[in-house]
Motif scaffolding. Structure first.
Motif, PDB file in Angstrom:
ATOM      1  N   ASN A   1       0.842  -1.196   0.000  1.00  0.00           N
ATOM      2  CA  ASN A   1       0.000   0.000   0.000  1.00  0.00           C
ATOM      3  C   ASN A   1       0.881   1.252   0.000  1.00  0.00           C
ATOM      4  N   ILE A   2       0.957   1.907  -1.137  1.00  0.00           N
ATOM      5  CA  ILE A   2       1.834   3.081  -1.262  1.00  0.00           C
ATOM      6  C   ILE A   2       1.031   4.362  -1.462  1.00  0.00           C
ATOM      7  N   ASP A   3      -0.245   4.331  -1.084  1.00  0.00           N
ATOM      8  CA  ASP A   3      -1.107   5.498  -1.295  1.00  0.00           C
ATOM      9  C   ASP A   3      -0.590   6.739  -0.577  1.00  0.00           C
ATOM     10  N   ASN A   4       0.116   6.538   0.534  1.00  0.00           N
ATOM     11  CA  ASN A   4       0.598   7.680   1.310  1.00  0.00           C
ATOM     12  C   ASN A   4       2.034   8.080   0.979  1.00  0.00           C
ATOM     13  N   ALA A   5       2.655   7.372   0.048  1.00  0.00           N
ATOM     14  CA  ALA A   5       4.023   7.723  -0.345  1.00  0.00           C
ATOM     15  C   ALA A   5       4.053   9.151  -0.881  1.00  0.00           C
TER      16      ALA A   5
END
Length: 262
Positions: free
Chosen positions: A232-236
Motif C-alpha cells: 500500500n503506497i497510497d501515502n508515499a
C-alpha cells in the motif's frame, strides 16, 4: 607535442560522446549488429517518427505543455525502436506508467515482459531527467541511467555484453541486493537532524511513521525498496523538486485489529 595533440583530440572525441543528444546516440548504433541468445543476428529497428501535431498533443500531457527541443528532434526522427530482449523501446509513452506517488510525470520507455519497466522521470519544469528501473518483484526502484542518451547506450551495451551489461546487472542482481541487503532508506529522525537543509525540511513534513529515500547525486545502480513496508503506497510522498521520497512504514496488525478493522 604529438602525444599532447593526440590526447587533446581524444578528449574532444570523448566530450562529444558524452554530450551526444539522444538522437545522435541512437543514430550511432544503427549500424551495430547484435547476436541474440539463440545465435540470431539482429539490429535496431526504428519505429515511425511523429508529426509535429502528434508531438504537440503529447506535450499537453507534460507539466509545462512543452517538449524539449532535443526530444522533439528525436520524436520526429523516430518514436522508438525494436530491440531483442525488450518488448520495445518507446519515446512517446508519456503518462502511461502511472505510479504517480513516486513519479508524478514520467515516460514509459520499455518493459521486460514480466511487469517491470524502465521509465524516465520528468520534473515539474519539464526537464527529461534520469531513467529508473521500476521492479515489482522484488519491489525496488533503481537509478538505471543518468539520462535518455545514456539509456540508449545501455540498451546497446545489453545487446553486446548480455549479463555483463549495466541493464542485466540491475535486472538480475542489483534489485535483489537492494531488497535483501540495503533497502536504501534513511530513518526519519536521522533526516530531521541532518545538516542537509533540503532533506531536513522534507523530513519535517512527514509523519513519524515514515522513512526516506534520497537518490540525489547518487550513482547509477543506487535505489530503494519501495515495497519493503507493504504494497500500500497510497501515502508515499515525492519531494516537489528533488529525487527524495517518503514511504510509510506500515504497522503490522494483530488478529483482533484485523477482525475489527482497527
Amino acid at each position: 607535442m604529438t602525444l599532447t595533440f593526440l590526447l587533446g583530440c581524444n578528449n574532444k572525441t570523448n566530450d562529444k560522446k558524452i554530450n551526444m543528444t539522444a538522437t545522435e546516440k541512437l543514430k550511432s548504433i544503427l549500424t551495430e549488429q547484435y547476436i541474440s541468445e539463440d545465435g540470431d543476428k539482429y539490429k535496431v529497428e526504428l519505429k515511425e517518427g511523429l508529426t509535429d501535431q502528434q508531438i504537440d498533443d503529447l506535450a499537453k500531457k507534460l507539466p509545462t505543455g512543452q517538449v524539449p527541443i532535443e526530444i522533439r528532434e528525436l520524436l520526429k526522427f523516430t518514436s522508438g525502436f525494436e530491440f531483442y530482449g525488450l518488448e520495445e523501446v518507446t519515446f512517446d509513452g508519456i503518462g502511461q506508467f502511472g505510479f504517480e506517488n513516486f513519479f508524478p510525470n514520467s515516460v514509459q520507455l520499455a518493459g521486460d515482459g514480466f511487469g517491470n519497466f524502465w521509465i524516465l522521470d520528468v520534473d515539474k519544469k519539464g526537464n527529461w531527467g534520469n531513467v529508473f528501473y521500476v521492479c515489482h518483484d522484488p519491489a525496488v526502484i533503481v537509478k538505471h541511467s543518468e539520462n535518455l542518451t545514456q539509456f540508449i547506450e545501455h540498451v546497446s551495451d545489453f545487446g553486446k555484453n548480455g549479463n555483463k551489461s549495466n541493464l542485466d546487472i540491475i535486472h538480475e542482481k542489483v534489485v535483489m541486493d537492494i531488497w535483501s541487503k540495503d533497502n536504501g532508506f534513511i530513518e526519519l529522525e536521522n533526516a530531521r537532524q541532518s545538516n542537509d537543509t533540503i532533506l531536513k525540511n522534507f523530513a519535517q513534513t512527514l509523519p513519524d511513521s515514515f522513512v526516506i529515500a534520497d537518490l540525489r547525486n547518487k550513482p547509477i545502480q543506487s535505489g530503494f525498496a519501495w515495497g519493503k513496508y507493504g504494497p500500500n503506497i497510497d501515502n508515499a510522498k515525492r519531494h516537489e523538486n528533488e529525487l527524495i521520497w517518503g514511504v510509510e512504514k506500515q504497522s503490522k496488525k494483530g488478529l483482533i485489529s484485523k477482525l475489527f478493522g482497527r
